[in-house]
Design an enzyme around this catalytic site. Structure first.
Site, PDB file in Angstrom:
ATOM      1  N   HIS A  58      -2.344  -5.350 -10.307  1.00  0.00           N
ATOM      2  CA  HIS A  58      -2.177  -3.899 -10.269  1.00  0.00           C
ATOM      3  C   HIS A  58      -3.037  -3.179 -11.312  1.00  0.00           C
ATOM      4  O   HIS A  58      -3.072  -1.950 -11.335  1.00  0.00           O
ATOM      5  CB  HIS A  58      -0.714  -3.478 -10.452  1.00  0.00           C
ATOM      6  CG  HIS A  58       0.091  -3.655  -9.205  1.00  0.00           C
ATOM      7  ND1 HIS A  58       1.315  -3.050  -9.034  1.00  0.00           N
ATOM      8  CD2 HIS A  58      -0.143  -4.344  -8.066  1.00  0.00           C
ATOM      9  CE1 HIS A  58       1.805  -3.380  -7.845  1.00  0.00           C
ATOM     10  NE2 HIS A  58       0.925  -4.161  -7.233  1.00  0.00           N
TER      11      HIS A  58
ATOM     12  N   ASN B 170       7.096  -8.494  -6.178  1.00  0.00           N
ATOM     13  CA  ASN B 170       6.870  -7.842  -7.469  1.00  0.00           C
ATOM     14  C   ASN B 170       8.119  -7.922  -8.335  1.00  0.00           C
ATOM     15  O   ASN B 170       9.228  -8.017  -7.801  1.00  0.00           O
ATOM     16  CB  ASN B 170       6.496  -6.370  -7.243  1.00  0.00           C
ATOM     17  CG  ASN B 170       5.064  -6.206  -6.813  1.00  0.00           C
ATOM     18  OD1 ASN B 170       4.200  -7.001  -7.172  1.00  0.00           O
ATOM     19  ND2 ASN B 170       4.795  -5.168  -6.024  1.00  0.00           N
TER      20      ASN B 170
ATOM     21  N   CYS C  82      -1.540 -10.279  -3.892  1.00  0.00           N
ATOM     22  CA  CYS C  82      -1.312  -8.840  -3.813  1.00  0.00           C
ATOM     23  C   CYS C  82      -2.234  -8.257  -2.762  1.00  0.00           C
ATOM     24  O   CYS C  82      -3.338  -8.758  -2.523  1.00  0.00           O
ATOM     25  CB  CYS C  82      -1.575  -8.200  -5.172  1.00  0.00           C
ATOM     26  SG  CYS C  82      -1.223  -6.430  -5.229  1.00  0.00           S
ATOM     27  N   HIS C  83      -1.792  -7.163  -2.135  1.00  0.00           N
ATOM     28  CA  HIS C  83      -2.572  -6.543  -1.060  1.00  0.00           C
ATOM     29  C   HIS C  83      -3.734  -5.715  -1.584  1.00  0.00           C
ATOM     30  O   HIS C  83      -4.655  -5.387  -0.846  1.00  0.00           O
ATOM     31  CB  HIS C  83      -1.675  -5.616  -0.224  1.00  0.00           C
ATOM     32  CG  HIS C  83      -0.317  -6.163   0.036  1.00  0.00           C
ATOM     33  ND1 HIS C  83      -0.059  -7.091   1.016  1.00  0.00           N
ATOM     34  CD2 HIS C  83       0.876  -5.923  -0.555  1.00  0.00           C
ATOM     35  CE1 HIS C  83       1.225  -7.389   1.014  1.00  0.00           C
ATOM     36  NE2 HIS C  83       1.812  -6.704   0.065  1.00  0.00           N
TER      37      HIS C  83
END
Length: 475
Positions: free
Chosen positions: A203, A151, A172-173
């Site tokens: 996000h 990030n 991204c998780h």
């Protein structure tokens, strides 16, 4: 067999997940794994841990270590896949700087690694390092795929895609667990026959659809979400909650403790850790992928000097990331040996996308991921030069993103407020102009709602000076 280079291999737990997954994947089991870091101690710890997992998986992988910038090009030479998990500047001094100087100006943050002044400065000290990686890759492994986990995702991935020729996808998780976590926390339960569609930006991607057997689950999701935020949703006994939130999987002790603590908090106060996202869903119509602590600082609505009661009302954990860093450092000092010095260490394949991407490219058996890629007409009401997070098909042809069309206009509008900051930060990295840094932070929804332009400029100047040689020189 492929060569997999892991940049930032001192990120031991994450290296365990990604590279352990690779060693348990038949198409990748005999890979050469190159571990690169600038910290000799952490590099050695990761090597010991991965050697143990390699023995558990049959000892087929060849694991090599490369220490320091002088050996970086050798680590990358001939790589097919490069996984990026670096953190430039670490907790001390850079994360401390990212929090403490804004706090002097009255700007409070929770995570500060993706947007806001903290995200901007993290990007500005990381992009030059990644451009150095790219320069080496263009020379010694020009066909490799760069899998970015670091990030701020959109800023760093965008810089790679705009400023280099390296084939890059950001990972991204939060995408793969978004629907299941939402349904489980609302006590609806998740099963593999539930279909969902997610698109937006990293996000702040939107759960656009969530159905089961053709039935739209959103009306029931919203009904329960309203009750949950009012402290009125029945979430069952603690045992039932643990079973629901585990989704049938064995929980790590730290996650079990987290669920127990949140259960007690809800029973005692009616509050929980996802109140911001559920409120955003109530107001904007759709659920967002990343956590409430993140999204509380991506918008101007929740952390406000004029409305300090909002922090308590929505259970917002100010200064959360520094606390996590301190806790993780302490836990690693106390228990790190359980990973690094356990010759019988085992591994179970995780949900991380990296090994599945590599497997699909090696075998030509397709897989689907949520990937961060250049927009280029994928989401038609977001800028074409923005990085968007969309479903992607992966096979031997690479990462092939899906056309989405228009997002709901209110969702696109909120995304654009974040994209403004991302694009101006990349512009600052390109031009090395201080004005672009100021403008990036002036466009940030949270900072601009709290500070004057003069304060933003003064705050940025102080942060530039404090970061010193961690950043390039700006004019």
């Amino acid at each position: 067999m492929p060569k997999i280079t892991f940049m930032g291999a001192g990120s031991t737990i994450f290296a365990k997940n990604v590279l352990g997954d690779c060693m348990l994947t038949p198409a990748l089991a005999e890979s050469t794994i190159a571990l690169y870091d600038i910290d000799a101690h952490r590099l050695n710890e990761s090597k010991m841990m991965l050697d143990a997992i390699n023995r558990f998986a049959g000892g087929k992988a060849n694991i090599e270590t490369y220490l320091g910038v002088e050996n970086r090009k050798a680590a990358l030479k001939g790589a097919n896949y490069v996984v990026n998990a670096i953190q430039v500047g670490g907790y001390d001094p850079c994360t401390i700087t990212d929090f403490e100087i804004p706090k002097k100006y009255g700007l409070q943050q929770t995570i500060a690694d993706t947007l806001g002044v903290g995200g901007v400065f993290r990007a500005l000290r990381t992009i030059p390092v990644m451009l150095d990686f790219a320069k080496d890759m263009e020379e010694v492994c020009p066909d490799a795929w760069f899998l970015n986990y670091t990030n701020p995702m959109a800023m760093l991935t965008g810089a790679m895609l705009q400023m280099t020729n390296v084939k890059t996808v950001g990972l991204c998780h939060s995408v793969q667990v978004c629907a299941s976590n939402l349904l489980n926390e609302l006590n609806m339960g998740y099963s593999e026959d539930i279909q969902w569609k997610i698109a937006g930006i990293n996000h702040q991607a939107w759960l656009l659809e969530c159905t089961k057997d053709g039935v739209d689950l959103y009306p029931e999701i919203k009904r329960r979400a309203l009750l949950y935020n009012q402290g009125k949703l029945d979430i069952g006994t603690l045992e039932e909650r643990l079973a629901m939130m585990s989704n049938g999987e064995e929980l790590e002790e730290r996650w079990k403790t987290h669920i127990i603590d949140e259960y007690k908090l809800y029973q005692e106060t009616g509050k929980h850790n996802d109140m911001v996202r559920l409120e955003l869903m109530r107001r904007f119509g759709y659920y967002i992928t990343e956590s409430s602590e993140h999204n509380s600082e991506y918008t101007p609505y929740f952390i406000k000097k004029s409305y300090p009661e909002l922090v308590d009302r929505f259970n917002i954990p100010l200064d959360e990331y520094p606390r996590r860093c301190i806790r993780q450092i302490k836990e690693w000092e106390e228990r790190g040996h359980e990973l690094t010095k356990n010759p019988e260490l085992t591994h179970v394949r995780s949900r991380e996308y990296a090994s599945r991407i590599m497997e699909a490219m090696e075998t030509n058996i397709p897989t689907q991921i949520g990937g961060n890629v250049m927009n280029q007409g994928l989401i038609t009401n977001l800028p074409s030069n923005a990085v968007v997070e969309v479903p992607c098909l992966v096979d031997r042809n690479g990462v092939q993103p899906t056309y989405i069309g228009n997002l709901p206009e209110q969702c696109a509008a909120l995304n654009r407020t974040n994209i403004n900051v991302q694009l101006m930060t990349i512009e600052a990295a390109k031009t090395l102009k201080k004005d672009c840094i100021y403008q990036a932070v002036m466009l940030d929804p949270h900072a601009s709602a709290e500070l004057s332009m003069d304060d933003i400029v003064a705050m940025c100047d102080e942060m530039i000076e404090a970061h010193g040689d961690w950043m390039p020189k700006f004019n």
